[in-house]
Every structure is written in C-alpha cells, then in structure tokens.
Design a protein around this motif. Structure first.
Motif, PDB file in Angstrom:
ATOM      1  N   VAL A 169       0.660   2.613  -3.076  1.00 55.56           N
ATOM      2  CA  VAL A 169       1.252   3.860  -3.566  1.00 55.56           C
ATOM      3  C   VAL A 169       2.602   3.573  -4.230  1.00 55.56           C
ATOM      4  N   ARG A 170       2.760   4.085  -5.431  1.00 54.30           N
ATOM      5  CA  ARG A 170       3.999   3.917  -6.188  1.00 54.30           C
ATOM      6  C   ARG A 170       4.657   5.245  -6.522  1.00 54.30           C
ATOM      7  N   GLN A 171       3.950   6.348  -6.204  1.00 54.15           N
ATOM      8  CA  GLN A 171       4.561   7.655  -6.414  1.00 54.15           C
ATOM      9  C   GLN A 171       4.014   8.658  -5.417  1.00 54.15           C
ATOM     10  N   MET A 172       4.875   9.612  -5.079  1.00 54.14           N
ATOM     11  CA  MET A 172       4.518  10.714  -4.201  1.00 54.14           C
ATOM     12  C   MET A 172       4.547  11.980  -5.051  1.00 54.14           C
ATOM     13  N   GLU A 173       3.534  12.811  -4.864  1.00 53.08           N
ATOM     14  CA  GLU A 173       3.491  14.103  -5.542  1.00 53.08           C
ATOM     15  C   GLU A 173       3.370  15.218  -4.512  1.00 53.08           C
ATOM     16  N   TRP A 217      12.470  21.943  -1.701  1.00 51.19           N
ATOM     17  CA  TRP A 217      13.239  21.234  -2.735  1.00 51.19           C
ATOM     18  C   TRP A 217      14.264  20.317  -2.080  1.00 51.19           C
ATOM     19  N   GLY A 218      14.951  20.816  -1.074  1.00 51.27           N
ATOM     20  CA  GLY A 218      15.952  20.006  -0.390  1.00 51.27           C
ATOM     21  C   GLY A 218      15.339  18.782   0.271  1.00 51.27           C
ATOM     22  N   LEU A 219      14.206  18.968   0.937  1.00 54.29           N
ATOM     23  CA  LEU A 219      13.539  17.854   1.606  1.00 54.29           C
ATOM     24  C   LEU A 219      13.152  16.772   0.607  1.00 54.29           C
ATOM     25  N   PHE A 220      12.451  17.151  -0.454  1.00 56.98           N
ATOM     26  CA  PHE A 220      11.941  16.147  -1.383  1.00 56.98           C
ATOM     27  C   PHE A 220      13.048  15.542  -2.244  1.00 56.98           C
ATOM     28  N   ARG A 221      14.060  16.320  -2.609  1.00 57.84           N
ATOM     29  CA  ARG A 221      15.199  15.741  -3.345  1.00 57.84           C
ATOM     30  C   ARG A 221      15.941  14.743  -2.455  1.00 57.84           C
ATOM     31  N   GLY A 222      16.151  15.112  -1.197  1.00 55.89           N
ATOM     32  CA  GLY A 222      16.820  14.215  -0.263  1.00 55.89           C
ATOM     33  C   GLY A 222      16.012  12.951  -0.004  1.00 55.89           C
ATOM     34  N   PHE A 223      14.698  13.092   0.123  1.00 61.85           N
ATOM     35  CA  PHE A 223      13.827  11.937   0.347  1.00 61.85           C
ATOM     36  C   PHE A 223      13.907  10.989  -0.849  1.00 61.85           C
ATOM     37  N   ARG A 276      17.310   9.167  -0.867  1.00 59.99           N
ATOM     38  CA  ARG A 276      17.424   8.122   0.161  1.00 59.99           C
ATOM     39  C   ARG A 276      16.615   6.883  -0.198  1.00 59.99           C
ATOM     40  N   LEU A 277      15.505   7.095  -0.927  1.00 64.36           N
ATOM     41  CA  LEU A 277      14.687   5.958  -1.351  1.00 64.36           C
ATOM     42  C   LEU A 277      15.195   5.318  -2.635  1.00 64.36           C
ATOM     43  N   GLY A 278      16.080   5.999  -3.329  1.00 57.22           N
ATOM     44  CA  GLY A 278      16.500   5.516  -4.637  1.00 57.22           C
ATOM     45  C   GLY A 278      15.425   5.757  -5.684  1.00 57.22           C
ATOM     46  N   GLY A 279      14.547   6.728  -5.415  1.00 55.02           N
ATOM     47  CA  GLY A 279      13.472   7.048  -6.353  1.00 55.02           C
ATOM     48  C   GLY A 279      13.870   8.166  -7.297  1.00 55.02           C
TER      49      GLY A 279
END
Length: 180
Positions: free
Chosen positions: A116-120, A131-137, A140-143
C-alpha cells in the motif's frame, strides 16, 4: 479461529488492545457505530461481514474487553497499492486520545498493507473530526493529502446525502509508518 494481529497501546485513558475483528464482534461494532453520530449506520449483517470477510483490513480497539474503537477498510479490487478506509468510530469516552490515529497506523503496519502506497477515504465537507483525523495522520506520516468531490449530492445520492470528498494520503515507506 485464525491468529489475530494484536497490538497494545497506551492512551491518556489507559491501555488498549488493537486487533483484527472476528465474526463474534459484529454486533458490538454495530452498536459502537450506532453510538458514534454522525456516522452512517450499516446493517448489523454488514458489520458482521466486515468483521468476518474483511478482518485483515479492519481494526478493533478494546479496553477491558469492551469495544471502544473501530476502523473498517478494504483493498479495492485491482489496486493493491491503496487501502480505502470506510469508517473510523471512536466511542465518546475515548475521543481526543489519539485512538483513531493509532488504529490507522496499526492498519498500515499490517502485512496485508505491505504494498500500500496510498490511503483513501471519503469525507463530507462538514465532518471536522474526520478532516482533523486524516490531516493529522498525513502530517505525522509526512504524507501528502489531497481531496476532491467524488460522490456528489445530486449525481450519486439523489440529493439525500452531502457530497463526499475523496481524500487521498500518500504513504511513505513502511518503516516511516511506525512513527504515526
């Protein structure tokens, strides 16, 4: 029963166990989702199928044997490089502890996600918590996080549901994922 992937995490509200679900967890997941407004509720049967057929790509969080968190996800057919997150549910007493982020991190660390190289995921414009959860994730990953309207109110929902934006997070190498 198949071997369950387990991970113990510490949160400000105590120790939690993250694991793959089993079919016996279906009704507990259904109950948790029902208590996590504004999440869309599925049938109990759907949650049972997720726990049984999609266990490798779902994460269940427990505290003292009680279900307190849930991530349902799957690998879209023909897209081994993508994990699609359907729902993230965290019980009210565990919100603000980082549990959602821990469950997403545990998911992408699994062997099933090695390619896996991307999460959708999809998120409505007004769902600030998601939005906060996924932006923060992503941060933190540098993604990188990008988004665009995907399932539209009129074209796909007949006017009965807000437009869902497809959110895509690029994921760095697996070694970097543990930092999340």
């Amino acid at each position: 029963m198949t071997a369950q992937i387990r991970k113990i995490i510490e949160t400000p509200k105590g120790r939690l166990r993250l694991r793959k679900p089993s079919k016996s967890d279906g009704s507990d997941v259904w109950d948790l989702v029902a208590r996590c407004k504004p999440l869309d509720e599925n049938s109990m049967y759907m949650n049972l199928i997720q726990c049984d057929h999609f266990a490798d790509t779902c994460v269940l969080a427990e505290q003292d044997g009680k279900v307190v968190g849930w991530v349902s996800a799957h690998l879209p057919p023909g897209r081994e490089d993508t994990i699609f997150v359907w729902q993230v549910a965290v019980c009210a007493s565990m919100r603000g502890t980082g549990l959602g982020r821990h469950m997403l991190a545990a998911l992408v660390e699994r062997q099933v996600c090695k390619s896996v190289r991307q999460m959708e995921t999809t998120i409505t414009r007004d769902n600030d918590a998601s939005w906060g959860l996924f932006r923060g994730f992503a941060r933190r990953l540098g993604g990188d996080l990008s988004h665009a309207p995907h399932y539209e109110r009129e074209a796909h929902f007949g006017g009965a549901h807000a437009t869902e934006h497809l959110v895509t997070i690029t994921l760095d190498a697996a070694a970097d994922r543990k930092a999340a």
